[in-house]
Design a protein around this motif. Structure first.
Motif, PDB file in Angstrom:
ATOM      1  N   GLY A   1      24.714  93.186 100.277  1.00 37.21           N
ATOM      2  CA  GLY A   1      24.896  91.741 100.395  1.00 37.21           C
ATOM      3  C   GLY A   1      23.853  90.912  99.684  1.00 37.21           C
ATOM      4  N   THR A   2      23.047  91.521  98.804  1.00 35.95           N
ATOM      5  CA  THR A   2      22.027  90.746  98.077  1.00 35.95           C
ATOM      6  C   THR A   2      22.491  90.373  96.670  1.00 35.95           C
ATOM      7  N   ALA A   3      23.788  90.353  96.452  1.00 38.96           N
ATOM      8  CA  ALA A   3      24.409  89.838  95.212  1.00 38.96           C
ATOM      9  C   ALA A   3      24.253  90.779  94.026  1.00 38.96           C
ATOM     10  N   LYS A   4      24.104  92.075  94.266  1.00 39.31           N
ATOM     11  CA  LYS A   4      23.947  93.014  93.154  1.00 39.31           C
ATOM     12  C   LYS A   4      25.207  93.054  92.288  1.00 39.31           C
ATOM     13  N   SER A   5      26.357  93.237  92.913  1.00 42.00           N
ATOM     14  CA  SER A   5      27.614  93.283  92.151  1.00 42.00           C
ATOM     15  C   SER A   5      27.918  91.934  91.514  1.00 42.00           C
ATOM     16  N   TRP A   6      27.616  90.865  92.226  1.00 46.46           N
ATOM     17  CA  TRP A   6      27.826  89.501  91.729  1.00 46.46           C
ATOM     18  C   TRP A   6      27.017  89.269  90.459  1.00 46.46           C
ATOM     19  N   VAL A   7      25.721  89.626  90.497  1.00 54.91           N
ATOM     20  CA  VAL A   7      24.850  89.463  89.329  1.00 54.91           C
ATOM     21  C   VAL A   7      25.320  90.367  88.196  1.00 54.91           C
ATOM     22  N   SER A   8      25.688  91.609  88.537  1.00 56.92           N
ATOM     23  CA  SER A   8      26.183  92.551  87.539  1.00 56.92           C
ATOM     24  C   SER A   8      27.395  91.987  86.804  1.00 56.92           C
ATOM     25  N   GLU A   9      28.340  91.430  87.558  1.00 52.61           N
ATOM     26  CA  GLU A   9      29.548  90.866  86.952  1.00 52.61           C
ATOM     27  C   GLU A   9      29.210  89.715  86.014  1.00 52.61           C
ATOM     28  N   HIS A  10      28.339  88.819  86.458  1.00 55.78           N
ATOM     29  CA  HIS A  10      28.020  87.649  85.645  1.00 55.78           C
ATOM     30  C   HIS A  10      27.185  88.003  84.420  1.00 55.78           C
ATOM     31  N   LEU A  11      26.328  89.011  84.533  1.00 51.14           N
ATOM     32  CA  LEU A  11      25.591  89.471  83.352  1.00 51.14           C
ATOM     33  C   LEU A  11      26.567  90.001  82.298  1.00 51.14           C
ATOM     34  N   ALA A  12      27.527  90.816  82.739  1.00 57.20           N
ATOM     35  CA  ALA A  12      28.507  91.371  81.804  1.00 57.20           C
ATOM     36  C   ALA A  12      29.371  90.269  81.195  1.00 57.20           C
ATOM     37  N   ALA A  13      29.750  89.285  82.002  1.00 54.79           N
ATOM     38  CA  ALA A  13      30.585  88.185  81.511  1.00 54.79           C
ATOM     39  C   ALA A  13      29.855  87.373  80.444  1.00 54.79           C
ATOM     40  N   ALA A  14      28.581  87.080  80.679  1.00 54.99           N
ATOM     41  CA  ALA A  14      27.822  86.232  79.763  1.00 54.99           C
ATOM     42  C   ALA A  14      27.388  86.973  78.507  1.00 54.99           C
ATOM     43  N   ILE A  15      27.131  88.269  78.633  1.00 55.95           N
ATOM     44  CA  ILE A  15      26.624  89.034  77.490  1.00 55.95           C
ATOM     45  C   ILE A  15      27.749  89.613  76.647  1.00 55.95           C
ATOM     46  N   SER A  16      28.732  90.242  77.301  1.00 48.82           N
ATOM     47  CA  SER A  16      29.816  90.897  76.567  1.00 48.82           C
ATOM     48  C   SER A  16      31.107  90.090  76.551  1.00 48.82           C
ATOM     49  N   GLY A  17      31.189  89.070  77.404  1.00 49.45           N
ATOM     50  CA  GLY A  17      32.437  88.322  77.513  1.00 49.45           C
ATOM     51  C   GLY A  17      33.515  89.089  78.238  1.00 49.45           C
ATOM     52  N   ASP A  18      33.125  90.186  78.904  1.00 45.71           N
ATOM     53  CA  ASP A  18      34.092  91.043  79.596  1.00 45.71           C
ATOM     54  C   ASP A  18      33.379  91.763  80.732  1.00 45.71           C
ATOM     55  N   SER A  19      33.759  91.449  81.957  1.00 43.85           N
ATOM     56  CA  SER A  19      33.124  92.079  83.126  1.00 43.85           C
ATOM     57  C   SER A  19      34.009  93.160  83.738  1.00 43.85           C
ATOM     58  N   THR A  20      35.094  93.533  83.051  1.00 41.19           N
ATOM     59  CA  THR A  20      36.103  94.407  83.664  1.00 41.19           C
ATOM     60  C   THR A  20      35.869  95.893  83.418  1.00 41.19           C
ATOM     61  N   LEU A  21      34.864  96.249  82.634  1.00 33.24           N
ATOM     62  CA  LEU A  21      34.564  97.668  82.421  1.00 33.24           C
ATOM     63  C   LEU A  21      33.702  98.151  83.584  1.00 33.24           C
ATOM     64  N   VAL A  22      34.353  98.692  84.605  1.00 33.77           N
ATOM     65  CA  VAL A  22      33.681  99.030  85.866  1.00 33.77           C
ATOM     66  C   VAL A  22      34.037 100.444  86.298  1.00 33.77           C
ATOM     67  N   VAL A  23      33.015 101.178  86.750  1.00 30.71           N
ATOM     68  CA  VAL A  23      33.210 102.466  87.406  1.00 30.71           C
ATOM     69  C   VAL A  23      32.749 102.293  88.847  1.00 30.71           C
ATOM     70  N   GLN A  24      33.636 102.525  89.810  1.00 33.19           N
ATOM     71  CA  GLN A  24      33.283 102.396  91.220  1.00 33.19           C
ATOM     72  C   GLN A  24      32.823 103.741  91.746  1.00 33.19           C
ATOM     73  N   GLY A  25      31.548 103.817  92.098  1.00 32.09           N
ATOM     74  CA  GLY A  25      30.982 105.063  92.585  1.00 32.09           C
ATOM     75  C   GLY A  25      31.443 105.396  93.997  1.00 32.09           C
ATOM     76  N   THR A  26      31.907 106.636  94.182  1.00 36.59           N
ATOM     77  CA  THR A  26      32.300 107.131  95.498  1.00 36.59           C
ATOM     78  C   THR A  26      31.871 108.591  95.600  1.00 36.59           C
TER      79      THR A  26
END
Length: 365
Positions: A91-116
């Motif tokens: 809940g400390t915004a790790k995924s949120w920050v990750s998404e916005h970094l990818a959006a601003a840098i690459s213009g695409d935040s959809t390249l995601v691997v969900q660890g399980t």
């Protein structure tokens, strides 16, 4: 029939879609040097994350409320050959920050691997279309690229969520990718080399410490940025207020915007129980088993708005948030219930302007 556009009908847009106007406004004024294949310069990415007013008068909303230096370190890391690990409590915004970094840098935040725990190596490397593999044998056409391979080929950022949930042997498939910037494909006697702009943003929470620890070899390939819980009540209240407003618009809740005072009370409850002490430091408290994260506070307010909208007069009151507080705090029906009851009797009951909250919460027990 609905008159909404396809994007308006989507419950949650990707960051690069929701904030496209801000990214375009930043592009228009961005005269700072950009690393290869970056959409924005590091200066503009920082502005996108932290917010501000541009020279052309466009307001950029803050995506992260906290220490700007942490975001500067994260952005600078991604401009080097080091990968970035965002680490902290749930809940400390790790995924949120990750998404916005990818959006601003690459213009695409959809390249995601969900660890399980059940993830296979193919999720980080590549898989195969077995019908084509059987019909034609190993070929590039039969290969199914992972998000990591796609990012390598296109010079983009890829996000790996909950890296410490991934089994150790699967984690280690990242070592060659991060050190050599290449992905071997031995079945085809070839490799995929990274284009400039490629990098990895991973997230992990310290509640998973000991589940699948990163090997020392893998740790060396990451720079770690620890995202803390918000430092002050005001900071956390602002985060909750902003996220609730966005969620309310997306869900089209016919409720009034919740009063700042109500949000402050919820955040105060979370902070005091999380810290094991009242805000004035005079009363020590037992702490519940859950994390009581900012994300959970957002959920409590959002649920309260839905109750007020559909089963009340549209204005969120104490009775609308009582059940949400109970659900967020009492994870263990024995231990946490004692913690919550004690907090109600020793803290909430004694605050003259919290009487309505005390009554509503007592009714839920």
């Amino acid at each position: 029939m609905s008159t909404q556009s396809p994007n308006e009908a989507i419950l949650r847009q990707h960051a690069e879609q929701e904030f496209a106007h801000e990214i375009e406004a930043l592009k228009a004024v961005d005269e700072h040097p950009r690393p290869p294949n970056w959409t924005l310069s590091p200066w503009a990415v920082r502005t996108y994350l932290m917010g501000g007013t541009l020279s052309n008068g466009v307001e950029i909303s803050p995506k992260y409320i906290g220490q700007a230096r942490l975001m500067e370190i994260a952005i600078s890391t991604l401009a080097t050959d080091r990968a970035l690990l965002l680490y902290g409590l749930p809940g400390t915004a790790k995924s949120w920050v990750s998404e916005h970094l990818a959006a601003a840098i690459s213009g695409d935040s959809t390249l995601v691997v969900q660890g399980t725990a059940g993830i296979g190596e193919e999720a980080l490397r590549y898989g195969w279309n077995y019908a084509r593999l059987i019909a034609d044998g190993p070929s590039r056409a039969a290969l199914v690229p992972s998000p990591v391979m796609h990012a390598l080929e296109h010079g983009a950022l890829v996000r790996v969520e909950e890296l410490t949930r991934v089994p150790a042997d699967v984690q280690d498939s990242l070592i060659t990718i991060l050190s050599e910037k290449t992905l071997p494909v031995p079945e085809l006697n070839t490799e995929v080399q990274a284009r400039k702009g490629f990098n990895v943003i991973a997230t992990a929470n310290n509640r998973d410490k000991g589940v699948n620890e990163l090997s020392s070899a893998l740790k060396r390939r990451f720079n770690t940025v620890v995202l803390p819980v918000p430092e002050t009540l005001e900071e956390e209240t602002e985060i909750v207020q902003q996220r609730v407003e966005r969620l309310g618009r997306a869900l089209e809740l016919p409720a009034e915007k919740p009063a700042l005072q109500e949000i402050r009370r919820i955040v105060s409850v979370f902070r005091e129980l999380r810290q094991g002490m009242t805000a004035d430091g005079k009363t020590k408290l037992k702490t519940p088993s859950g994390t009581l994260s900012t994300a959970e506070a957002i959920s409590v307010v959002n649920s309260g708005m839905a109750l007020a909208a559909h089963f009340g007069d549209g204005q969120m009151r104490a009775g609308d948030v009582a059940s949400g507080l109970l659900g967020a705090i009492v994870k263990d029906p024995v231990q946490d219930k004692v913690v919550w009851q004690e907090y109600l009797e020793t803290v909430v009951k004694e605050r003259s302007d919290w009487k309505d909250l005390y009554r509503a919460c007592r009714e839920m027990l």
